[in-house]
Design an enzyme around this catalytic site. Sequence first.
Site, PDB file in Angstrom:
ATOM      1  CB  ALA A   8      -5.127  -0.854   6.256  1.00 21.56           C
ATOM      2  CB  THR A   9      -3.673   2.378   1.247  1.00 23.84           C
ATOM      3  OG1 THR A   9      -2.390   2.561   1.859  1.00 23.84           O
ATOM      4  CG2 THR A   9      -4.550   3.576   1.539  1.00 23.84           C
ATOM      5  CB  CYS A  10      -0.729  -2.078   2.775  1.00 26.72           C
ATOM      6  SG  CYS A  10      -1.304  -2.375   4.462  1.00 26.72           S
ATOM      7  CG  MET A  11      -3.867  -5.286   4.306  1.00 18.99           C
ATOM      8  SD  MET A  11      -4.212  -5.983   5.925  1.00 18.99           S
ATOM      9  CE  MET A  11      -4.559  -4.496   6.855  1.00 18.99           C
ATOM     10  N   GLY A  18       0.809  -1.212   0.000  1.00 17.73           N
ATOM     11  CA  GLY A  18       0.000   0.000   0.000  1.00 17.73           C
ATOM     12  C   GLY A  18       0.837   1.253   0.000  1.00 17.73           C
TER      13      GLY A  18
END
Length: 968
Positions: A934-937, A659
């Site tokens: 949570a941009t990574c997920m 992310g």
Amino acid sequence: MSRFQFEGDFKRKPEQKLGGRSKVETRDAIILKAQSERNKRERDRLRATAILRIQATARSYICRQRCKREWRNEFDKSIETELKLEGLGEQLKRINLFYDPKVDNERLHKLGKKVLAQNERILAVINKEIFWHIRMKRFLTLCLEGVENDRTISRIFIRLIEIFTNMDNSILAITPKISKNHFVPELWAELVGMNNFFEKWRWLLERQLELHRDYIANPLPFADSLVAILQKPLSLAKFLVTADPFGITVKGRVLDSVDVGNLLMNKFVISFSSPTFSSNDPKNRLFFEQVFFTALSLLVDYVPSLAVDSVELERFMNAVQLYMKFIDLRSTPVNRMHGGSAEYPDDDLDDEDMQVDEERENLVAESVQIVEKLKALFNRSRDLENFFDQTDKSKWARYCPIISRILNHYRLNAFGILRFLRNLSYRKPFIQSIFSRIFRQGMTDPDETVSFCWMFLNSIVALHDSEFIAQSPLSISELEDLVVLLKNYFTETVLNDRAGDEHVNEFLNKTVVRVLVTLHERNTRLQFLPEDTFCSPELCTILPLDSHMIRFDDFDSSIGSERLSIFELKLKRILSEFPFLLSFHSRVTVVHRLISIDRAHRFMPYDFNAHHVQIRRNYIYDDAFEKLSVENVPDMRGNVRISLVNVVGAMEAGVDGGGLLREFLTESTKAGVDPNRGLFRLDSQNRLYPNPIAKHVVEDYRKHFTLIGRLVGKALYEQTLLELPLAAFFLESCIMGHVPGAVDYLATLDPALHKNLLALKNYNDEDFNSLGLDFTLTIQRLDNAYTVELKPNGSSISVSQENVIEYIHLVADHKINRETAEMCRYFREGLVSVCPIPKFFTWRELQSLISGSDKPIDIEDWKSHTNYTGDYYAGHPMIEHFWEVVQGFEEKNLRKLLKFVTSCSRPPLLGFKDLVPNFGIQSAGQTDRLPSAATCMNLLKLPDYSNPRVLREKLIYAIEAQAGFELS
């Protein structure tokens, strides 16, 4: 004496019938009986006559044989003695009387030696004394018959024919105003017209294949003499049809010299119009190529200028057509310079092979000369375009093998060289009629298809987008038929090519692909045909789109692909030549598989090969320029782990699971292409393109464009969408390396200039004189203006009605290509070094790959591909309230919400099912905190609010705050 006279058979007994009644014959029976008796008497007379004739023939034969034996005995006695010219003449007369090829070849051989010994004396009298004239013609005719025997004897006869047919000899020179005896033309007329010289000579050439090794080693070979003698009647034919007419006596008949010349050439065409080989030895093949190139060259010279509807020109073209199908002009020096390979490899060559290769190089040079002669012939012939336009199109097809070879040699330059071809390509009815013929009969004639395709390309190359629909030689429905026809042909070619080898007709394949690419490029801008017109559903179903094992390196032609299966080779070929046979979704699937294979190939456990980079948020691009340069991170396809530092110098919370990299790529590219930085500009549609003066205002501009290209390539590789609207011509340059249709793309860069340039097409010479335009362009650079020449010596060339099209294209090319060429090149190098996929897509599709779909967000698709964690599930009241609020959002708020969670405001290209990982909503408990992400997920952390109104307020506040990763 009795006074009664009796006639008839008085002793005949009367007929009696035992039945008691006399027989009475009818009139018809009597007539039939009489006729039968007459026939019997006629047969008897014929039999007697035949007996007399047989007896006479037998007596004549016995007499002739006795005479011939006596003549042979006298010949044998005298031939062994020293013969003077008079005695030699008597022997020439005698052998003409008794010669039999089965028994007299040895005698002919001995006489030939005597004649050869006194050839100069014979040449001196041959045109002065008529009996020498006649006897030598008959003798040389016998020598031609003797050629069909063993090789040793043949050499003597060939030498005699060579000497006595030498027109360069002043004694035998043709002087129609002085001499009535023309030995050489009369001799050739008899040898060719009545004794099948060309057929026998062709047989001799094929019979002498084993002499080719001598031909290579010997500077004056026997085979070379055969070729030299073959040229003599052809050279004579050319002389006869161009010189002043005179009479030539052949077997007592006086023929016109022009008719004799045509006779010689016609016989040659008949005998040599179907080349064959009696051996597949490459050295023997080279010898015959030498023979046929010589023959074809003479054929071209034979027709200095003929009317297009003449029988002679049609016959000539038929012969040349057969030769062109045999002789491959693709291995010309022009093609060699473009990467063609020689027939023989450079290594492991012995001296003989090297000699063959040198001979082949000479042959290639001759092929270029033949093309040049054909070009000159076409330009000399009168009114060819009218002839082809008004006559039956089957005659046009006869010329196509020659035209296709010339096109193969010159490509589009052929239209500047061949006037009739250029004029024909601008005649819409002619193009339509040829297309109708091809569409009706299918692509059964490759040469006709190639000729049509190149003429069609030339007819539309000067049409701008605004003119294409109205002025195209084919209607929209015909264009669709053409695309389907060519698409089906190319599909069939790919499917039938088992190992992905080059098709037999390589030039046709390349031509078909060129037309498809040109029409597809035009359709990308104008969209006059549905996109699926170019797609082949059959290929999309049988090729391994999502299971192939092709790597990026396999598209490097210098790397072998032996490990690929047959269908993978077919897929690779399609992607390399015309990827648009596959639908856009299919190509995206293939690219995703390519990236997946590349990642697996580079995988290292425990992130041993990862590059850990710390980036300050306030200096996100500057830090990227320093830490992600080619020197620091040579391979951007590897793992890059980003750590962000906030404005107060503290590390932002969170570990980069993908992310942070996506957010970094989004923000760094946004900062890099900011027009205020000086590297990029905005066109009339607010799309970005390289600033032409960037190299004058930005230090290390090359590295900057390379870095931005690498960042965009990394985003494509990681399937990260960027807010990056790029100009159409800039994207086209990233795909092709240059912009071929610069005039049409100029409308997006400078609409006013584009409009004014097109207006010039309607000006006359008076208007141009008043404007005073020349082939220069004034460029404004910062505070200075300077002039550039659009072509060499352009300042001294005025723009006129004749060259205005060239001027328009050069101005557009300068604005679109030349001004930004260097910056585009470095950006493209950076892009393809990370993700070499632009060539698989159009500029519109590439923009979609970079920035995602520009279509409105499909909320139902979003909702159906969302996962829920914690206490949430699809039927939870809070989740129902959330989707009710989202349904009420405007498009801009939907995109802000999407960017808040995924770091990109555009939906995935193929829908939310391709979002990795899937969009998720997690319960954050009952609290008044703002939603976080949570941009990574791709995970939205949503508190359980008391009512929908509070949910809407909190959600809008969060997505408007534009906070970073630390908001979670």
